[in-house]
Scaffold this active site. Structure first.
Site, PDB file in Angstrom:
ATOM      1  N   LYS A 180     -93.068  40.315   0.689  1.00  0.00           N
ATOM      2  CA  LYS A 180     -92.252  39.683   1.581  1.00  0.00           C
ATOM      3  C   LYS A 180     -93.405  39.345   2.821  1.00  0.00           C
ATOM      4  CE  LYS A 180     -88.021  39.576  -0.024  1.00  0.00           C
ATOM      5  NZ  LYS A 180     -88.181  40.271  -1.332  1.00  0.00           N
ATOM      6  N   GLN A 181     -92.740  38.657   3.652  1.00  0.00           N
ATOM      7  CA  GLN A 181     -93.648  37.889   5.004  1.00  0.00           C
ATOM      8  C   GLN A 181     -93.992  39.134   5.876  1.00  0.00           C
ATOM      9  OE1 GLN A 181     -90.547  36.821   4.243  1.00  0.00           O
ATOM     10  NE2 GLN A 181     -90.421  34.660   4.573  1.00  0.00           N
TER      11      GLN A 181
END
Ligand SMILES: Cc1ncc(COP(=O)(O)O)c(C=O)c1O
Length: 369
Positions: A180-181
């Protein structure tokens, strides 16, 4: 052969190592000060009043559905183009996920289709900001039902009114798996504005214990969906460099747009509409109709490029076919997109050379060198 290019790769440096080490040395590995510190910093980042850290995005979605009142026999209108977790949590809460087709451009829940799927049993709408693109919230909110936003892929995204995804007041759930980010290894965060929701989620993530109770007493049923101090400290360190990591993803996306421009029949992620902003998470392309997705993935693999079918339609997965009788043809937009979509390697520190190699391999596989 040159080095294999992975699908995803987290950015972990000395600050993260130090933050984790500090917690390990403190002796307080869970239920300690890193949890509220991470929650407060995250809430501030997305412009929400509250945030609750949880053990995964899935756990956050489940607790949020409970908090808005979803229960036995209810229906939840949601997107069939998502990671399976967003539908699974409805089933876990004994509600029926009622799918509605997606917008062919943004790939998020089509508001008109969602409206048509509402019945007197619908107790919530669960839009998914898929591939980091924000759902069209205003028409969904106009339906007047509770909303739980699956923002697991959308940290950094902005709605049409220019505000950050997660700050709209409804519970919005972010995921911190390693692709994820930002990551905490495993983990999630629910953001929202109501204090009553904070009390309920914090209690249910901790076996149903209220903040003023000791561990011998619990006034409701709950789970262990807590996030450890180790993970929260890692999350805080990641949050401090989130802008730099988001900028890295954005840079990788522009390199892909350049490198894949003009490939015939290939559909690239849609550009931002108006003031909407994608929070770049994955770079998903839709292959030309005549190309087999799985064969393309194998061919890319032989060239040292990892890629993945992303995402398969949920209603056509074995469990959903068997349990709810779904079949091909129900959600034609989603099905066409799902059949041809693959995620290409995408991470903040991707070099231009790596993007070029992926683009060259894809062109070669599609016979367009
Ligand atoms: C759209 C979507 N929803 C839910 C989840 C579930 O998050 P987690 O893996 O943290 O449980 C993910 C994560 O992969 C996701 O991409």
């Amino acid at each position: 052969m040159s080095e294999r290019i992975p699908l995803a790769k987290p950015v972990i440096g000395e600050a993260e190592e130090q933050a984790v080490l500090d917690v390990l040395r403190s002796g307080q590995l869970s239920l300690g000060p890193a949890v509220p510190a991470f929650e407060e910093a995250f809430a501030q980042r997305v412009g929400a009043t509250h945030a609750s850290a949880v053990s995964s995005g899935t756990a956050g979605l489940q607790l949020a559905l409970r908090a808005v009142g979803v229960s036995d026999g209810d229906e939840v209108v949601t997107s069939p183009l998502s990671f399976v977790a967003s539908a699974n949590v409805c089933v876990m809460e004994r509600a029926k996920p009622v799918f509605a087709d997606i917008d062919p451009l943004t790939l998020t829940l089509d508001p008109a289709a969602a409206a048509a799927a509402v019945t007197d049993k619908t107790s919530a709408i669960l839009p998914v900001h898929i591939f980091g693109y924000p759902s069209d919230m205003a028409p969904l909110e106009a339906l007047g039902l509770p909303i739980v936003e699956d923002a697991c892929e959308a940290l950094g995204a902005r709605y049409a009114d220019g505000t950050a995804v997660g700050g709209r007041g409804h519970p919005a759930i972010f995921g911190f798996y390693a692709n994820k980010q930002m990551t905490t290894g495993e983990g999630g965060m629910v953001t929202f504005n109501e204090s009553a929701i904070k009390l309920r989620i914090d209690s249910e993530r901790n076996q149903g214990r209220a903040p003023d109770m000791d561990w011998l007493d619990h006034d409701r049923l709950g789970f262990n969906f807590r996030l450890s101090d180790i993970a929260c400290a890692l999350g805080l360190a990641q949050l401090l460099r989130l802008d730099e990591m988001l900028a890295g993803r954005e840079r990788a996306a522009s390199l892909y747009y350049e490198g894949l421009a003009g490939v015939e029949g290939l559909n690239l992620p849609c550009p931002d509409r108006g003031d909407e902003r994608r929070g770049w998470f994955v770079f998903v392309v839709q292959l030309p109709a005549e190309f087999d997705r799985d064969a393309t993935i194998r061919a890319l693999g032989e060239l040292g490029i990892q890629s993945k079918p992303y995402l398969p339609a949920i209603h056509l997965m074995a469990y959903y076919r068997e349990q709810f009788g779904h079949k091909e043809g129900e959600f034609p937009v989603c099905e066409a997109v799902a059949a041809q979509s693959i995620a290409l390697p995408f991470f903040p520190e991707m070099t231009s050379g790596q993007v070029e190699r992926v683009c060259a391999a894809l062109r070669q596989t599609l016979g367009q060198t």
